[in-house]
Design a protein around this motif. Structure first.
Motif, PDB file in Angstrom:
ATOM      1  N   LEU A   1       0.839  -1.332  -0.018  1.00 20.41           N
ATOM      2  CA  LEU A   1       0.070   0.160  -0.195  1.00 20.41           C
ATOM      3  C   LEU A   1       0.816   1.330   0.108  1.00 20.41           C
ATOM      4  O   LEU A   1       0.589   2.218  -0.718  1.00 20.41           O
ATOM      5  CB  LEU A   1      -0.727  -0.088   1.230  1.00 20.41           C
ATOM      6  CG  LEU A   1      -1.793   1.202   1.047  1.00 20.41           C
ATOM      7  CD1 LEU A   1      -2.807   1.208   0.040  1.00 20.41           C
ATOM      8  CD2 LEU A   1      -2.792   1.176   2.599  1.00 20.41           C
ATOM      9  N   PRO A   2       1.948   1.359   0.789  1.00 21.08           N
ATOM     10  CA  PRO A   2       2.831   2.593   0.852  1.00 21.08           C
ATOM     11  C   PRO A   2       3.428   2.841  -0.634  1.00 21.08           C
ATOM     12  O   PRO A   2       3.386   3.816  -1.089  1.00 21.08           O
ATOM     13  CB  PRO A   2       3.764   2.378   1.768  1.00 21.08           C
ATOM     14  CG  PRO A   2       2.970   1.342   2.737  1.00 21.08           C
ATOM     15  CD  PRO A   2       2.243   0.418   1.903  1.00 21.08           C
ATOM     16  N   ILE A   3       3.811   1.681  -1.197  1.00 28.81           N
ATOM     17  CA  ILE A   3       4.414   1.580  -2.603  1.00 28.81           C
ATOM     18  C   ILE A   3       3.483   2.209  -3.601  1.00 28.81           C
ATOM     19  O   ILE A   3       3.804   2.947  -4.358  1.00 28.81           O
ATOM     20  CB  ILE A   3       5.109   0.384  -2.817  1.00 28.81           C
ATOM     21  CG1 ILE A   3       6.367   0.092  -1.858  1.00 28.81           C
ATOM     22  CG2 ILE A   3       5.664   0.274  -4.453  1.00 28.81           C
ATOM     23  CD1 ILE A   3       7.043  -0.986  -2.027  1.00 28.81           C
ATOM     24  N   HIS A   4       2.443   1.598  -3.457  1.00 30.18           N
ATOM     25  CA  HIS A   4       1.154   1.887  -4.145  1.00 30.18           C
ATOM     26  C   HIS A   4       0.713   3.404  -4.348  1.00 30.18           C
ATOM     27  O   HIS A   4       0.698   4.127  -5.204  1.00 30.18           O
ATOM     28  CB  HIS A   4      -0.026   0.909  -3.938  1.00 30.18           C
ATOM     29  CG  HIS A   4      -1.066   1.184  -4.853  1.00 30.18           C
ATOM     30  ND1 HIS A   4      -2.445   1.202  -4.344  1.00 30.18           N
ATOM     31  CD2 HIS A   4      -1.110   1.458  -6.307  1.00 30.18           C
ATOM     32  CE1 HIS A   4      -3.162   1.472  -5.422  1.00 30.18           C
ATOM     33  NE2 HIS A   4      -2.451   1.706  -6.471  1.00 30.18           N
ATOM     34  N   SER A   5       1.022   3.794  -3.128  1.00 31.21           N
ATOM     35  CA  SER A   5       0.536   5.355  -2.960  1.00 31.21           C
ATOM     36  C   SER A   5       1.880   6.413  -3.386  1.00 31.21           C
ATOM     37  O   SER A   5       1.339   7.400  -4.027  1.00 31.21           O
ATOM     38  CB  SER A   5       0.455   5.511  -1.389  1.00 31.21           C
ATOM     39  OG  SER A   5      -0.694   4.637  -0.646  1.00 31.21           O
ATOM     40  N   VAL A   6       2.842   5.722  -3.364  1.00 29.92           N
ATOM     41  CA  VAL A   6       3.994   6.781  -3.880  1.00 29.92           C
ATOM     42  C   VAL A   6       4.113   6.758  -5.402  1.00 29.92           C
ATOM     43  O   VAL A   6       4.157   7.664  -5.973  1.00 29.92           O
ATOM     44  CB  VAL A   6       5.423   6.038  -3.428  1.00 29.92           C
ATOM     45  CG1 VAL A   6       6.337   6.788  -4.218  1.00 29.92           C
ATOM     46  CG2 VAL A   6       5.679   6.256  -1.900  1.00 29.92           C
ATOM     47  N   VAL A   7       3.720   5.439  -6.060  1.00 33.12           N
ATOM     48  CA  VAL A   7       3.500   5.417  -7.425  1.00 33.12           C
ATOM     49  C   VAL A   7       2.476   6.241  -7.803  1.00 33.12           C
ATOM     50  O   VAL A   7       2.647   7.098  -8.919  1.00 33.12           O
ATOM     51  CB  VAL A   7       3.228   3.954  -7.806  1.00 33.12           C
ATOM     52  CG1 VAL A   7       2.933   3.797  -9.386  1.00 33.12           C
ATOM     53  CG2 VAL A   7       4.653   2.929  -7.625  1.00 33.12           C
ATOM     54  N   CYS A   8       1.229   6.075  -7.158  1.00 33.20           N
ATOM     55  CA  CYS A   8       0.069   7.271  -7.614  1.00 33.20           C
ATOM     56  C   CYS A   8       0.526   8.540  -7.386  1.00 33.20           C
ATOM     57  O   CYS A   8       0.097   9.341  -8.439  1.00 33.20           O
ATOM     58  CB  CYS A   8      -0.951   6.846  -6.725  1.00 33.20           C
ATOM     59  SG  CYS A   8      -1.917   5.209  -7.129  1.00 33.20           S
ATOM     60  N   LEU A   9       1.190   8.889  -6.320  1.00 33.42           N
ATOM     61  CA  LEU A   9       1.486  10.333  -6.176  1.00 33.42           C
ATOM     62  C   LEU A   9       2.588  10.672  -7.170  1.00 33.42           C
ATOM     63  O   LEU A   9       2.342  12.174  -7.722  1.00 33.42           O
ATOM     64  CB  LEU A   9       2.158  10.570  -4.870  1.00 33.42           C
ATOM     65  CG  LEU A   9       2.626  11.869  -4.477  1.00 33.42           C
ATOM     66  CD1 LEU A   9       1.653  12.907  -4.412  1.00 33.42           C
ATOM     67  CD2 LEU A   9       3.529  11.686  -2.968  1.00 33.42           C
ATOM     68  N   VAL A  10       3.470   9.924  -7.731  1.00 31.95           N
ATOM     69  CA  VAL A  10       4.373  10.459  -8.667  1.00 31.95           C
ATOM     70  C   VAL A  10       3.893  10.783  -9.968  1.00 31.95           C
ATOM     71  O   VAL A  10       4.284  11.659 -10.819  1.00 31.95           O
ATOM     72  CB  VAL A  10       5.684   9.580  -8.494  1.00 31.95           C
ATOM     73  CG1 VAL A  10       6.715   9.706  -9.789  1.00 31.95           C
ATOM     74  CG2 VAL A  10       6.428   9.553  -7.211  1.00 31.95           C
ATOM     75  N   THR A  11       3.138   9.548 -10.341  1.00 33.86           N
ATOM     76  CA  THR A  11       2.498   9.807 -11.538  1.00 33.86           C
ATOM     77  C   THR A  11       1.322  10.706 -11.629  1.00 33.86           C
ATOM     78  O   THR A  11       1.495  11.507 -12.582  1.00 33.86           O
ATOM     79  CB  THR A  11       1.525   8.318 -11.816  1.00 33.86           C
ATOM     80  OG1 THR A  11       2.533   7.052 -11.431  1.00 33.86           O
ATOM     81  CG2 THR A  11       0.977   8.261 -13.250  1.00 33.86           C
ATOM     82  N   PHE A  12       0.810  11.033 -10.555  1.00 42.15           N
ATOM     83  CA  PHE A  12      -0.153  12.195 -10.443  1.00 42.15           C
ATOM     84  C   PHE A  12       0.498  13.439 -10.829  1.00 42.15           C
ATOM     85  O   PHE A  12       0.078  14.349 -11.509  1.00 42.15           O
ATOM     86  CB  PHE A  12      -1.133  11.984  -9.449  1.00 42.15           C
ATOM     87  CG  PHE A  12      -2.355  12.882  -9.549  1.00 42.15           C
ATOM     88  CD1 PHE A  12      -2.654  13.691 -10.590  1.00 42.15           C
ATOM     89  CD2 PHE A  12      -3.381  12.663  -8.324  1.00 42.15           C
ATOM     90  CE1 PHE A  12      -3.887  14.455 -10.636  1.00 42.15           C
ATOM     91  CE2 PHE A  12      -4.507  13.554  -8.415  1.00 42.15           C
ATOM     92  CZ  PHE A  12      -4.856  14.325  -9.399  1.00 42.15           C
ATOM     93  N   GLY A  13       1.685  13.726 -10.077  1.00 38.48           N
ATOM     94  CA  GLY A  13       2.261  14.772  -9.961  1.00 38.48           C
ATOM     95  C   GLY A  13       2.954  15.321 -11.053  1.00 38.48           C
ATOM     96  O   GLY A  13       3.202  16.276 -11.498  1.00 38.48           O
ATOM     97  N   LEU A  14       3.358  14.117 -12.070  1.00 36.59           N
ATOM     98  CA  LEU A  14       4.060  14.285 -13.235  1.00 36.59           C
ATOM     99  C   LEU A  14       3.168  14.515 -14.652  1.00 36.59           C
ATOM    100  O   LEU A  14       3.368  15.270 -15.307  1.00 36.59           O
ATOM    101  CB  LEU A  14       4.911  13.358 -13.650  1.00 36.59           C
ATOM    102  CG  LEU A  14       6.238  12.949 -12.712  1.00 36.59           C
ATOM    103  CD1 LEU A  14       6.986  11.687 -13.013  1.00 36.59           C
ATOM    104  CD2 LEU A  14       7.073  14.200 -12.869  1.00 36.59           C
TER     105      LEU A  14
END
Length: 335
Positions: free
Chosen positions: A283-296
């Motif tokens: 879940l933490p890794i999934h959250s980071v992946v979503c955050l980075v993708t969204f931010g870019l």
């Protein structure tokens, strides 16, 4: 409303004046790279923490610049910082503050938890409905807060767009999930990957519905178009159509990487032996992946078209051409 429009015209004229004066630091909104650099400033989450005092000081600094009463020692960099703060918080048409969660600078911080929820595996019908409802509620508020506000928008139009977006998103998401569950020929792994990709078509179609219904009023009344001096020369339905089409296209491009890349990345990462033995990290890794993708993805998507778009007068209504000598006019596309 006339007072709001006048303030909006002043805001846009000031933007143009500032950009024309600071040529060394001016960002060309005519190029994608220039717009990208501009919108990276607009969505900078640090502006969410700007105090009321800082905002007032920034607005005063820009007003002093406009009237030629800048105190000595004020640098170009300070002016651009003030402009960055103002354009992130103040609506260009109304001159009023945008509520923090609905600013473009708050889109990623406040929207990422919803994206994470939408992309969680093994969704039930109830969880699908809840996450799609939350997502479209957030999108509807962002659309409304960043709309072209040169013309009044009835509350009924906002509610119509909201209901239409939620209905289309939930219907498509639930319908596709039911179809996938009935597809007995698919392997469990394939079914899970496809289920994770369901949010994209649901969100993309709902975004089009949301923008179209919420801003439909602009098609009948038009949007204000401005000459090179920032003066309103008339209202154009043709410009309104361009604005809505450009915004809708942006809202289809935006969720594409956000809802397609994380499922693909996570399906690979979940096969790693390390994560298979440490499931709590998923879940933490999934959250980071979503955050980075969204931010870019956000600055790239909203940079496809300028917020203050230009259109040739010859392509607009005859009355617009008769009201100005300019060959090109400007209108607020909205975000």
């Amino acid at each position: 409303m006339l007072m709001k429009t006048a303030r909006g015209t002043e805001n846009r004229a000031l933007d143009q004046q500032l950009q024309a004066s600071l040529r060394g630091m001016c960002l060309s909104h005519g190029s994608f790279l220039g717009r990208l650099r501009h919108f990276i400033d607009v969505i900078d989450p640090s502006t969410l923490f700007v105090s009321e005092k800082q905002l007032k000081e920034s607005i005063k600094l820009l007003d002093d610049f406009k009237h030629g009463t800048l105190p000595p020692g004020v640098s170009d960099s300070q002016l651009w910082d003030a402009q960055k703060i103002k354009q992130a918080i103040i609506h260009p048409d109304t001159g009023e503050k945008i509520f923090m969660p609905f600013r473009m600078s708050g889109y990623v911080p406040f929207g990422t938890p919803i994206v994470i929820g939408l992309l969680l595996p093994n969704q039930t019908v109830v969880s699908t409905i809840i996450w799609q409802w939350l997502n479209q509620s957030h999108n509807a508020c962002v659309n409304y807060a960043n709309r072209n506000a040169t013309k009044p928008t009835p509350t009924s139009k906002f509610l119509q767009g909201y209901v239409g977006a939620v209905t289309s998103a939930v219907s498509i998401a639930v319908g596709l999930n039911v179809l996938i569950q009935k597809a007995n020929k698919l392997s469990p792994a394939t079914r899970m990957i496809i289920q994770r990709l369901v949010p994209f078509p649901a969100v993309a179609s709902a975004n089009i519905c949301n923008v179209g219904l919420m801003r439909h009023n602009e098609l009948s009344e038009g949007v204000d178009v401005l000459d090179s001096n920032g003066k309103v020369v008339g209202s154009s339905k043709i410009a309104a159509r361009h604005a809505i089409m450009e915004t809708a296209f942006t809202r289809v491009v935006l969720p594409m990487p956000i809802f397609v890349l994380p499922p693909i990345i996570m399906s690979y990462l979940e096969r790693l032996r390390f994560l298979q033995s440490n499931r709590r990290l998923l879940l933490p890794i999934h959250s980071v992946v979503c955050l980075v993708t969204f931010g870019l993805s956000l600055p790239v998507a909203i940079s496809l078209f300028p917020q203050m778009s230009q259109i040739e007068v010859s392509r607009l209504e005859p009355e617009i051409a008769m009201a100005t000598d300019c060959k090109v006019v400007t209108y607020n596309k909205g975000l």
